[in-house]
Design an enzyme around this catalytic site. Sequence first.
Site, short mmCIF file in Angstrom:
data_model
loop_
_atom_site.label_atom_id
_atom_site.label_comp_id
_atom_site.label_asym_id
_atom_site.label_seq_id
_atom_site.Cartn_x
_atom_site.Cartn_y
_atom_site.Cartn_z
CD GLU A 27 8.75 12.99 12.17
OE1 GLU A 27 7.58 12.55 12.23
OE2 GLU A 27 9.69 12.36 11.67
CD GLU A 50 12.50 0.57 8.50
OE1 GLU A 50 12.13 1.10 7.44
OE2 GLU A 50 13.45 -0.22 8.57
CE LYS A 82 -2.08 2.97 1.84
NZ LYS A 82 -1.87 4.38 1.41
P1 NAD Z 1 1.81 8.32 7.50
O1 NAD Z 1 1.94 7.51 8.75
O2 NAD Z 1 0.80 9.41 7.46
O3 NAD Z 1 1.46 7.36 6.27
C1 NAD Z 1 2.27 6.26 5.93
C2 NAD Z 1 1.43 5.23 5.23
O4 NAD Z 1 0.48 4.68 6.15
C3 NAD Z 1 0.63 5.77 4.05
O5 NAD Z 1 0.66 4.80 3.02
C4 NAD Z 1 -0.77 5.91 4.64
O6 NAD Z 1 -1.78 5.85 3.68
C5 NAD Z 1 -0.81 4.72 5.58
N1 NAD Z 1 -1.77 4.82 6.69
C6 NAD Z 1 -2.16 5.94 7.35
N2 NAD Z 1 -3.03 5.61 8.34
C7 NAD Z 1 -3.18 4.26 8.32
C8 NAD Z 1 -3.93 3.33 9.09
N3 NAD Z 1 -4.71 3.72 10.10
N4 NAD Z 1 -3.84 2.02 8.77
C9 NAD Z 1 -3.04 1.60 7.77
N5 NAD Z 1 -2.31 2.43 7.00
C10 NAD Z 1 -2.37 3.76 7.27
O7 NAD Z 1 3.27 8.86 7.20
P2 NAD Z 1 3.70 9.86 6.03
O8 NAD Z 1 3.19 11.22 6.35
O9 NAD Z 1 3.40 9.24 4.73
O10 NAD Z 1 5.31 9.84 6.20
C11 NAD Z 1 6.01 10.69 7.04
C12 NAD Z 1 6.37 9.97 8.35
O11 NAD Z 1 7.12 8.80 8.07
C13 NAD Z 1 7.27 10.80 9.25
O12 NAD Z 1 6.83 10.65 10.57
C14 NAD Z 1 8.64 10.15 9.08
O13 NAD Z 1 9.52 10.33 10.16
C15 NAD Z 1 8.27 8.71 8.92
N6 NAD Z 1 9.34 7.97 8.26
C16 NAD Z 1 10.08 7.08 8.99
C17 NAD Z 1 11.14 6.39 8.39
C18 NAD Z 1 11.98 5.41 9.16
O14 NAD Z 1 12.69 4.65 8.51
N7 NAD Z 1 11.95 5.41 10.47
C19 NAD Z 1 11.41 6.61 7.04
C20 NAD Z 1 10.63 7.53 6.34
C21 NAD Z 1 9.60 8.19 6.95
#
Ligand code: NAD
Length: 489
Positions: A393, A257, A181
């Site tokens: 963050e 992550e 996804k």
């Molecule tokens: P997000 O959590 O909003 O979304 C990530 C994914 O999860 C998307 O595909 C989204 O559609 C999906 N999603 C959202 N709610 C969900 C739910 N309830 N159930 C299942 N899936 C769901 O994150 P984002 O805004 O896309 O990315 C930014 C974040 O990612 C920042 O916090 C960043 O630090 C983190 N990040 C972490 C790493 C790491 O390796 N630790 C790497 C990159 C980004």
Amino acid sequence: MVNATAQRLQNFVGGAYVEGVASFEKHSPVDGSLVALVEEAGAEQVGAAVAAARRAVDGAWGRSTVAERAALLRRIADRIEARFEEFVAAEVADTGKPLRQARELDVARAVVNFRSFADTVSATGLDSFLTELADGRRALNYAVPRPLGVVAIVVPWNLPLLLLTWKVAPALACGNAVVVKPSEETPSTATLLAEVIAEAGAPDGVYNVVHGFGPGSAGELLTTHPDIDGVTFTGESATGAAIMRGVAPFVRPVSFELGGKNAAVVFADADLDKAVAGLGRSIFTNTGQVCLCTERVYIERPVYDEVVAGLVEHARGLRLGRPEDEATTTGPLISVEHRAKVERYLATAVDEGAEVLVGGGVPDLGADLAGGAWIEPTLWAGLHQQARAVREEVFGPVAALMPFDTEEEAVGLANDTRYGLAAAVWTRDLERGHRVAQQMRVGMSWVNTWYLRDLRSPFGGVGLSGIGREGGTHSLHFYTEPTNVCVQL
Ligand code: NAD
């Protein structure tokens, strides 16, 4: 505005492209133009994807050898290279990041991800023990890794292809089938990867893509599906918590992550030119939208003014602009919605007493780019450790610069966070470099560099930054379940 190349992106289920229950628009963060119409998967498509993955795991794919899977991974890497510029164009259209970055980091790393895990899986042996008991019995114990099964992969928008292939490569290396996804903000490269994986010869159902959002949409439908065997997720900490609640009734393994509020510590003995250049990278790469990016910089007082001046100059030298412009160093944020969140932090920081050293608002880049999600690279001084802008963050091109007096104080300040992803220490005293780096309560601690990765090393975070480690054999452990066999000799 409609981009001439706007396309319709479908779900990929069991080797075929399928429509969804609705469609949504993906807009360019550069100028707001339409990039794609995306088919949103509903319960039926998600269920079909999980079922197709299950059939693959139960079929010939489940009986494939390590050598066959390593060869497939290498063919996938070759096919990405053959269509390199298509991937670059797709990634840039979705994210607005500079072309050069997409070439040198995002797509290049996708290729390396597949090759690296082909190497790792080929070279990894079994755990085995020759057991000798006091009563004279002897036995051979060995643990056979079996695939986890159907793995749900949910990924964010910041480094879309890089983070996706970081999970797909080891999952396939271990013989799993995956349902992916991608973020609703970056649907393109995951869809293109489906073509490439099929061209490389993966059986139907091994790689599936379902598009959509999180709650109440494809993300939640996938991660709460009763027939998945595990979830690997990269994204926000709060989303990780929601996914964890969703999988709890089924007791499935998760690898998370998550977010970060990463610190850098600059000692007075550091090579300051290198430190400033390194901090410039660690604060502003990908417009601050890398989970590893530095948002807090602690600077030893005698060199505080010099480092601050260097960083302000660095920020002023960044060039915001179109991805294809050679001079561009910095793209937009991913969306106007995300920019609204970053702008709220810009206002909060000022309310909390920040002195804005550079940036602090939305730039005027002319009518052409007015529909984009542009933001100024921003540095703050004068914030206190309890400020929200220092604790939460932001995920944008921002950092708080703060002085310290002793090593102990610096370690305490850096570790004063509920996150624990990455840290960077800048010093010429290597003894201190090792000592301080080891005291950082994080998953990855760099000395005199940042984001220098060996894909065999563990990657992940502590606290709100995640659960588990991926990378090299750490990934193989997550994507397999060992069955221990004990044979009395
Ligand atoms: P997000 O959590 O909003 O979304 C990530 C994914 O999860 C998307 O595909 C989204 O559609 C999906 N999603 C959202 N709610 C969900 C739910 N309830 N159930 C299942 N899936 C769901 O994150 P984002 O805004 O896309 O990315 C930014 C974040 O990612 C920042 O916090 C960043 O630090 C983190 N990040 C972490 C790493 C790491 O390796 N630790 C790497 C990159 C980004």
